[in-house]
Design an enzyme around this catalytic site. Structure first.
Site, PDB file in Angstrom:
ATOM      1  N   GLU A 134     -10.187  -2.388  14.988  1.00  0.00           N
ATOM      2  CA  GLU A 134      -8.984  -3.066  15.530  1.00  0.00           C
ATOM      3  C   GLU A 134      -8.649  -2.590  16.931  1.00  0.00           C
ATOM      4  O   GLU A 134      -7.925  -3.250  17.658  1.00  0.00           O
ATOM      5  CB  GLU A 134      -7.704  -2.841  14.697  1.00  0.00           C
ATOM      6  CG  GLU A 134      -7.584  -3.689  13.484  1.00  0.00           C
ATOM      7  CD  GLU A 134      -6.222  -3.548  12.811  1.00  0.00           C
ATOM      8  OE1 GLU A 134      -5.196  -3.519  13.510  1.00  0.00           O
ATOM      9  OE2 GLU A 134      -6.226  -3.458  11.576  1.00  0.00           O
ATOM     10  N   GLU A 170       1.801   2.525  13.159  1.00  0.00           N
ATOM     11  CA  GLU A 170       0.758   2.436  12.129  1.00  0.00           C
ATOM     12  C   GLU A 170      -0.348   1.601  12.759  1.00  0.00           C
ATOM     13  O   GLU A 170      -0.309   0.382  12.740  1.00  0.00           O
ATOM     14  CB  GLU A 170       1.333   1.804  10.861  1.00  0.00           C
ATOM     15  CG  GLU A 170       0.474   2.088   9.651  1.00  0.00           C
ATOM     16  CD  GLU A 170      -0.719   1.158   9.556  1.00  0.00           C
ATOM     17  OE1 GLU A 170      -1.723   1.381  10.308  1.00  0.00           O
ATOM     18  OE2 GLU A 170      -0.676   0.224   8.758  1.00  0.00           O
ATOM     19  N   HIS A 206      -5.385   0.130   1.210  1.00  0.00           N
ATOM     20  CA  HIS A 206      -5.905  -1.165   1.679  1.00  0.00           C
ATOM     21  C   HIS A 206      -6.997  -0.979   2.734  1.00  0.00           C
ATOM     22  O   HIS A 206      -7.683  -1.931   3.075  1.00  0.00           O
ATOM     23  CB  HIS A 206      -4.780  -2.054   2.219  1.00  0.00           C
ATOM     24  CG  HIS A 206      -4.313  -1.702   3.582  1.00  0.00           C
ATOM     25  ND1 HIS A 206      -3.539  -0.593   3.854  1.00  0.00           N
ATOM     26  CD2 HIS A 206      -4.523  -2.306   4.783  1.00  0.00           C
ATOM     27  CE1 HIS A 206      -3.291  -0.537   5.146  1.00  0.00           C
ATOM     28  NE2 HIS A 206      -3.870  -1.559   5.735  1.00  0.00           N
ATOM     29  N   ASP A 266       0.886  -1.170   0.000  1.00  0.00           N
ATOM     30  CA  ASP A 266       0.000   0.000   0.000  1.00  0.00           C
ATOM     31  C   ASP A 266       0.924   1.221   0.000  1.00  0.00           C
ATOM     32  O   ASP A 266       1.367   1.697   1.039  1.00  0.00           O
ATOM     33  CB  ASP A 266      -0.893  -0.023   1.249  1.00  0.00           C
ATOM     34  CG  ASP A 266      -1.844   1.166   1.287  1.00  0.00           C
ATOM     35  OD1 ASP A 266      -1.614   2.144   0.542  1.00  0.00           O
ATOM     36  OD2 ASP A 266      -2.804   1.123   2.067  1.00  0.00           O
TER      37      ASP A 266
HETATM   38  N1  SAH Z   1       4.373  -1.129  11.591  1.00  0.00           N
HETATM   39  C1  SAH Z   1       4.143  -2.191  10.642  1.00  0.00           C
HETATM   40  C2  SAH Z   1       2.948  -3.063  11.004  1.00  0.00           C
HETATM   41  C3  SAH Z   1       1.652  -2.324  11.285  1.00  0.00           C
HETATM   42  S1  SAH Z   1       0.292  -3.420  11.595  1.00  0.00           S
HETATM   43  C4  SAH Z   1       3.998  -1.580   9.275  1.00  0.00           C
HETATM   44  O1  SAH Z   1       3.806  -0.367   9.207  1.00  0.00           O
HETATM   45  O2  SAH Z   1       4.050  -2.293   8.284  1.00  0.00           O
HETATM   46  C5  SAH Z   1       0.056  -3.268  13.333  1.00  0.00           C
HETATM   47  C6  SAH Z   1       0.992  -4.180  14.179  1.00  0.00           C
HETATM   48  O3  SAH Z   1       0.783  -3.810  15.533  1.00  0.00           O
HETATM   49  C7  SAH Z   1       0.685  -5.661  14.108  1.00  0.00           C
HETATM   50  O4  SAH Z   1       1.865  -6.364  13.760  1.00  0.00           O
HETATM   51  C8  SAH Z   1       0.194  -6.037  15.506  1.00  0.00           C
HETATM   52  O5  SAH Z   1       0.610  -7.319  15.915  1.00  0.00           O
HETATM   53  C9  SAH Z   1       0.835  -4.964  16.354  1.00  0.00           C
HETATM   54  N2  SAH Z   1       0.131  -4.605  17.605  1.00  0.00           N
HETATM   55  C10 SAH Z   1      -1.173  -4.242  17.754  1.00  0.00           C
HETATM   56  N3  SAH Z   1      -1.438  -3.925  19.031  1.00  0.00           N
HETATM   57  C11 SAH Z   1      -0.279  -4.085  19.714  1.00  0.00           C
HETATM   58  C12 SAH Z   1       0.076  -3.926  21.072  1.00  0.00           C
HETATM   59  N4  SAH Z   1      -0.807  -3.514  21.980  1.00  0.00           N
HETATM   60  N5  SAH Z   1       1.357  -4.178  21.435  1.00  0.00           N
HETATM   61  C13 SAH Z   1       2.243  -4.612  20.531  1.00  0.00           C
HETATM   62  N6  SAH Z   1       1.963  -4.792  19.232  1.00  0.00           N
HETATM   63  C14 SAH Z   1       0.719  -4.529  18.815  1.00  0.00           C
END
Ligand code: SAH
Length: 554
Positions: free
Chosen positions: A331, A322, A496, A229
């Site tokens: 989410e 993100e 996305h 994306d």
């Molecule tokens: N930063 C990456 C992934 C973003 S997706 C990128 O930009 O490509 C969001 C990620 O946050 C996921 O991998 C999920 O497992 C993680 N996540 C969500 N809530 C969380 C929390 N409370 N503590 C740690 N990780 C978390």
């Protein structure tokens, strides 16, 4: 060198009469005669061995035994000599047992006596005897052995304890069982948010949706989708690389690092340290990726919920994350970011991104709606490969649909209904009811439903006042290269996240003749799924009364 010079050059000046006499006596003989000065007094000897024997006999000090016990080589023996001479010169006694530690200091390589004949004659002394350790062992008494045994026992216990602590630390950092650990060793940070606590509790009751949530992020495809994306990933990259001065030398916390992409952008931009946290097993990949890209000296990966891991620092300069879901808040990851903001971000620290704006617009015919949309998504179920699947149509209008819609579906100018300043917004603010108001386009007639989307802003300062409540990503970002923003709405390139589509069940009768349209929009958390969203919308137009409905995104 004359014997006289040898003495007078030395630091040791008080020579006994006897010594003087000896010197004078020697003066009468061969000028080259060696004069080895006793280690323990002023006596002078014609060779090293007689001096050593003298010390052993007179003082019970066995120089050769000490040398051999400590297995000293030439330099070690020189150090031993100078150590003894230094002590004697200072008038201090020698230790009961000279140890290797006593001789550690390289300063003992410097002669205490200039042209010390003992050092020059070291080769004349007998070679070291057989390995001292073995000789010593035979002398060790049974009491000594018992004592040593119990010392070793205590050392072993201490090491076992240390190892256990180490094992626990490693387990807490690397273990895939985060969230299951219920023991005292859990590093749950004090004040973890109630929602995280709820889901932990729910987990114990076997109802923890977070488990499948984090499991879904362990899969490749979801990360491929996000990384591809370009609207999303370019925005983070552009902001970080165009504002490197903000990151240089800073400590950054990446919440939900996934593959580590944002952490690596920050490290490349000059961050001093990046702490990458993720509760999904994807963290193992992130660790490998970061290593493969030679950034493991800058980025540390922690496995666990950000609410629970122990950070290596008390505060961070920047939080990058993100966290956005469908319709922005699906989410429910934002509460975790806000919790970490309140706990770890310095008072003048920066959140990346900094603002999020939500938009609503009615969708109406003519245009793509309703015929094509209904044919594609509702009527479709009446004939699937010749089979009637109308059962699939049940409650079909109750859900928020996630779709990319063309901009000609909009029946009015979009209305911004909630600008979130991420530096100040509170978790309570994420459940809300907000008013909206717009004017129906000239040619719109039927209120088919609503479209919901969001814009994301990256401000270079937490005090930014340039982002108005109704700012659009495109307008604001046009203000300078350091400003980065993107929209997920129909005016931009599809992302996305697509958009949220809610359909008015009564669209067939929803002919709107008035041009003014207003209402309220509410976001709340469904009991059935705490990471989902309930979206309620009311609408009202002169002569049409007030209507409303609620849709579920789960
Ligand atoms: N930063 C990456 C992934 C973003 S997706 C990128 O930009 O490509 C969001 C990620 O946050 C996921 O991998 C999920 O497992 C993680 N996540 C969500 N809530 C969380 C929390 N409370 N503590 C740690 N990780 C978390």
């Amino acid at each position: 060198m004359s014997k006289k010079e040898a003495r007078s050059d030395s630091d040791i000046s008080d020579v006994s009469d006897e010594q003087e006499w000896l010197n004078e006596d020697d003066d009468e003989g061969d000028e080259e005669t060696v004069q080895v000065i006793s280690l323990l007094d002023d006596r002078v000897f014609p060779d090293a061995m007689s001096m050593v024997s003298y010390c052993k006999e007179k003082y019970g000090f066995d120089f050769l035994a000490v040398r051999d016990r400590l297995q000293l080589d030439f330099h070690g023996t020189v150090k031993l000599i100078n150590f003894i001479r230094q002590r004697v010169h200072e008038g201090s006694t020698l230790p009961d047992e000279i140890s290797a530690k006593d001789l550690e200091d390289d300063a003992y390589l410097k002669p205490i006596l200039d042209d010390d004949a003992l050092i020059m004659c070291l080769d004349d002394l007998p070679e070291p005897s057989a390995p001292v350790k073995e000789a010593k062992q035979s002398e060790v008494s049974p009491e000594d052995l018992i004592k040593r045994n119990s010392e070793l026992q205590s050392e072993l216990e201490a090491l076992a304890k240390q190892f256990n602590n180490y094992r626990l630390a490693v387990q807490q950092t690397l273990d895939t069982r985060w969230g299951e650990d219920d023991t005292e060793t859990s590093t749950k940070a004090p004040g973890a948010p109630s929602r995280a606590q709820d889901s932990l509790d729910a987990g114990k009751a076997g109802n923890d949706y977070s488990e499948s949530y984090f499991a879904s992020y362990a899969r490749n495809e979801i990360h491929e989708t996000m990384l591809k994306d370009r609207v999303r990933t370019d925005a983070y990259r552009d902001f970080i690389y165009r504002n490197k001065h903000l990151f240089a030398g800073k400590v950054v916390l990446d919440i939900g690092c996934g593959t580590g992409i944002l952490s690596m952008f920050c490290a490349k931009a000059g961050a001093k340290q990046v702490i990458a946290v993720d509760n999904s097993a994807i963290i193992d990949k992130a660790r490998e990726i970061i290593f493969d890209n030679g950034l493991d000296d800058k980025i540390v990966c922690l496995h666990g919920r950000v609410e629970e891991v122990t950070l290596p620092v008390k505060q961070v300069d920047i939080i990058v994350s993100e966290w956005m879901g469908y319709c922005l808040l699906y989410e429910a990851m934002l509460p975790s970011v806000l919790w970490a903001r309140d706990r770890y971000l310095k008072p003048d620290g920066l959140l990346v991104p900094s603002h999020a704006n939500m938009w609503i617009s009615p969708i109406a015919s003519p245009g793509y709606f309703p015929d094509e949309y209904l044919t594609d998504h509702i009527d479709f179920w009446r004939d699937v490969y010749g089979f009637d699947m109308k059962a699939m149509q049940a409650n079909i209008y109750d859900d928020v649909r996630v779709d990319v819609l063309p901009s000609d579906c909009l029946a009015s100018a979009p209305c911004a209904f909630s600008m979130l300043d991420l530096h100040t917004v509170k978790v309570e603010d994420l459940v809300f009811t907000k008013p909206w108001h717009t004017k129906f386009s000239e040619n719109a007639s039927t209120l088919f439903g609503f479209l919901i989307w969001f814009d994301i802003f990256f401000a270079p300062s937490r005090d930014d006042k340039t982002i108005a409540d109704t700012a659009t990503a495109a307008d604001w970002a046009a203000g300078g290269p350091e400003r980065v923003a993107f929209t997920t709405g129909p005016a931009g390139e599809p992302t996305h996240w697509k958009q949220g589509v809610v359909i008015n069940k009564e669209y067939a009768e929803a002919k709107i003749t008035s041009k003014e349209l207003q209402g309220e929009i509410s976001f709340s958390i469904p009991e059935s799924y705490t990471r989902g969203l309930n979206i309620g919308i009311t609408w009202e137009a002169p002569q049409h009364g007030k209507k409303g409905d609620t849709w579920l995104l789960h």
